[in-house]
Design a protein around this motif. Structure first.
Motif, PDB file in Angstrom:
ATOM      1  N   VAL A  54      -7.820 -10.349   0.020  1.00 35.29           N
ATOM      2  CA  VAL A  54      -7.683  -9.712   1.439  1.00 35.29           C
ATOM      3  C   VAL A  54      -6.760 -10.710   2.452  1.00 35.29           C
ATOM      4  CG1 VAL A  54      -9.270  -9.448   3.483  1.00 35.29           C
ATOM      5  CG2 VAL A  54     -10.059  -8.678   1.155  1.00 35.29           C
ATOM      6  N   ILE A  55      -7.036 -11.928   2.200  1.00 34.54           N
ATOM      7  CA  ILE A  55      -6.373 -13.069   2.837  1.00 34.54           C
ATOM      8  C   ILE A  55      -4.829 -12.746   2.620  1.00 34.54           C
ATOM      9  CG2 ILE A  55      -5.720 -15.446   2.968  1.00 34.54           C
ATOM     10  CD1 ILE A  55      -8.430 -16.223   2.422  1.00 34.54           C
ATOM     11  N   GLN A  56      -4.260 -12.638   1.127  1.00 35.32           N
ATOM     12  CA  GLN A  56      -2.823 -12.346   0.976  1.00 35.32           C
ATOM     13  C   GLN A  56      -2.238 -10.911   1.496  1.00 35.32           C
ATOM     14  OE1 GLN A  56      -0.983 -14.363  -0.673  1.00 35.32           O
ATOM     15  NE2 GLN A  56      -2.625 -15.825  -0.723  1.00 35.32           N
ATOM     16  N   LEU A  57      -3.248 -10.050   1.547  1.00 35.37           N
ATOM     17  CA  LEU A  57      -2.824  -8.814   1.961  1.00 35.37           C
ATOM     18  C   LEU A  57      -2.451  -9.106   3.772  1.00 35.37           C
ATOM     19  CD1 LEU A  57      -5.201  -6.135   0.390  1.00 35.37           C
ATOM     20  CD2 LEU A  57      -2.706  -6.405   0.033  1.00 35.37           C
ATOM     21  N   THR A  58      -3.364  -9.670   4.247  1.00 28.52           N
ATOM     22  CA  THR A  58      -3.247  -9.895   5.832  1.00 28.52           C
ATOM     23  C   THR A  58      -2.201 -10.592   6.050  1.00 28.52           C
ATOM     24  OG1 THR A  58      -5.766 -10.031   5.975  1.00 28.52           O
ATOM     25  CG2 THR A  58      -4.373 -10.981   7.854  1.00 28.52           C
ATOM     26  N   LYS A  59      -1.571 -11.846   5.113  1.00 22.72           N
ATOM     27  CA  LYS A  59      -0.334 -12.380   5.483  1.00 22.72           C
ATOM     28  C   LYS A  59       1.001 -11.661   5.260  1.00 22.72           C
ATOM     29  CE  LYS A  59      -2.075 -17.153   4.178  1.00 22.72           C
ATOM     30  NZ  LYS A  59      -1.997 -18.184   3.014  1.00 22.72           N
ATOM     31  N   GLY A  60       0.448 -10.491   4.175  1.00 22.83           N
ATOM     32  CA  GLY A  60       1.910  -9.661   3.912  1.00 22.83           C
ATOM     33  C   GLY A  60       1.925  -8.650   4.984  1.00 22.83           C
ATOM     34  N   LEU A  61       0.968  -8.246   5.613  1.00 19.35           N
ATOM     35  CA  LEU A  61       1.071  -7.234   6.612  1.00 19.35           C
ATOM     36  C   LEU A  61       1.668  -8.133   7.864  1.00 19.35           C
ATOM     37  CD1 LEU A  61      -2.220  -5.387   6.579  1.00 19.35           C
ATOM     38  CD2 LEU A  61       0.148  -4.671   6.080  1.00 19.35           C
ATOM     39  N   GLU A  63       3.756 -10.657   8.052  1.00 21.35           N
ATOM     40  CA  GLU A  63       5.153 -10.726   7.977  1.00 21.35           C
ATOM     41  C   GLU A  63       5.832  -9.483   7.879  1.00 21.35           C
ATOM     42  OE1 GLU A  63       8.558 -12.742   6.673  1.00 21.35           O
ATOM     43  OE2 GLU A  63       6.525 -13.584   7.360  1.00 21.35           O
ATOM     44  N   VAL A  64       5.174  -8.277   7.565  1.00 21.95           N
ATOM     45  CA  VAL A  64       5.900  -7.110   7.726  1.00 21.95           C
ATOM     46  C   VAL A  64       6.135  -6.784   9.098  1.00 21.95           C
ATOM     47  CG1 VAL A  64       5.576  -4.737   7.212  1.00 21.95           C
ATOM     48  CG2 VAL A  64       5.332  -6.179   5.382  1.00 21.95           C
ATOM     49  N   ASN A  65       5.189  -7.085   9.849  1.00 23.51           N
ATOM     50  CA  ASN A  65       5.408  -6.708  11.461  1.00 23.51           C
ATOM     51  C   ASN A  65       6.153  -7.500  11.903  1.00 23.51           C
ATOM     52  OD1 ASN A  65       3.076  -4.914  11.369  1.00 23.51           O
ATOM     53  ND2 ASN A  65       1.382  -6.407  11.756  1.00 23.51           N
ATOM     54  N   ARG A  66       6.292  -9.088  11.444  1.00 21.93           N
ATOM     55  CA  ARG A  66       7.471  -9.717  12.228  1.00 21.93           C
ATOM     56  C   ARG A  66       8.804  -9.058  12.070  1.00 21.93           C
ATOM     57  NH1 ARG A  66      10.575 -13.702  10.870  1.00 21.93           N
ATOM     58  NH2 ARG A  66       9.949 -13.645   8.742  1.00 21.93           N
ATOM     59  N   LYS A  67       9.010  -8.872  10.845  1.00 18.18           N
ATOM     60  CA  LYS A  67      10.238  -8.290  10.512  1.00 18.18           C
ATOM     61  C   LYS A  67      10.471  -6.863  11.031  1.00 18.18           C
ATOM     62  CE  LYS A  67      10.654 -10.326   5.813  1.00 18.18           C
ATOM     63  NZ  LYS A  67      10.772 -10.126   4.199  1.00 18.18           N
TER      64      LYS A  67
END
Length: 311
Positions: A54-61, A63-67
């Motif tokens: 869950v933590i990794q998925l949160t970080k990925g989301l 990063e996607v939002n930032r890009k």
């Protein structure tokens, strides 16, 4: 018959419901048994793995939002710069238009003299040396002025008014007016020139006193001459001045010559409908000045000077 089918459907429904209840009960019992009887370490390990995922998925989301935000800002910046790019492309296209051979293009009056050298400019040394059989159009104030003009025309083939076509300044009336629609003028350039183009200028209709310019030249020709009165001059081409275009119109020569000329002859063949006279305001000759090293060795400088004086 209908009652029998209905009874069969009802039995099937009860059987299916019983089966589902039994399966769910078994699954629930298995989960309870695993929780109370199974090893606690394995259960905690499962929850730890889930938490990590869950933590990794949160970080990925994140990063996607930032890009996504960065890409959105870049698109907005590009959209804002598109009008400037389109304007620059338009200016570049206009600047490249004159390079098309034989195509007439209008140029701004004030920028024109700063962009292209004029080798037929009187203040730089050029002059009118001949006007052939062309008759000036003059409104005589008295019979005496008419007689004086006839005498001067008989003694000199150079119409005094023709010099206005190689002088700066194109106010209404500052032109060379000749009778009819046909006339010619021979111009001695300020040196020997490889002629690349010619420009013709006339006042626009909105500053004409009559609000029309039917006396403007229409069809004209430019020739390069070996000597004054040369009947076999080099034909640079026949062009047409557009009375609905810009005041200054440039024409690139249609038949270039590898040799330079110090004399050119402008021939006007038609105007835009005026039945009495034609007005030529200004003529410019453009090209490259021939250097002294390119002069033919068979023609000494003194002979060239004598030939000019004899003309």
């Amino acid at each position: 018959m209908d009652y029998q089918n209905e009874h069969e459907n009802c039995c099937f429904y009860h059987v299916f419901r019983t089966f589902v209840c039994v399966v769910l009960s078994l699954l629930l019992g298995l989960q309870v048994y695993t929780y109370f009887v199974g090893p606690q370490d394995a259960l905690e390990g499962d929850f730890t793995d889930i938490k990590y995922m869950v933590i990794q998925l949160t970080k990925g989301l994140t990063e996607v939002n930032r890009k996504h935000e960065t890409l959105k800002r870049e698109m907005e910046r590009i959209s804002e710069s598109l009008p400037a790019v389109a304007a620059a492309a338009g200016r570049a296209k206009d600047a490249l238009e004159p390079s098309r051979r034989g195509v007439r293009h209008p140029l701004d009056l004030h920028d024109y003299d700063r962009q292209m050298a004029d080798y037929a400019l009187e203040t730089a040394g050029a002059r009118i040396v001949d006007t052939g059989e062309t008759l000036e159009h003059i409104v005589y104030d008295s019979p005496v002025s008419w007689v004086l003009h006839m005498i001067s025309s008989a003694l000199c083939r150079d119409c005094p008014g023709a010099s206005s076509i190689i002088r700066p300044g194109t106010l209404p009336g500052e032109c060379w007016a000749f009778r009819g629609s046909r006339g010619e003028a021979t111009i001695r350039l300020l040196g020997t020139v490889h002629v690349h183009g010619v420009s013709l200028e006339h006042i626009p209709p909105h500053i004409s006193p009559t609000r029309e310019i039917s006396s403007a030249p229409r069809s004209f020709q430019l020739e390069g001459l070996e000597f004054r009165g040369d009947p076999y001059g080099h034909d640079f081409g026949i062009f047409e001045y557009n009375k609905d275009g810009k005041p200054v119109q440039y024409f690139e020569v249609l038949h270039p010559s590898s040799k330079g000329f110090s004399l050119v002859r402008l021939k006007i063949y038609t105007n835009w409908g005026h039945s009495v006279y034609t007005c030529v305001y200004r003529v410019r000759i453009h090209g490259e000045l021939v250097s002294d090293q390119s002069r033919p060795t068979s023609l000494p400088m003194k002979d060239d000077g004598l030939r000019i004086e004899n003309e």
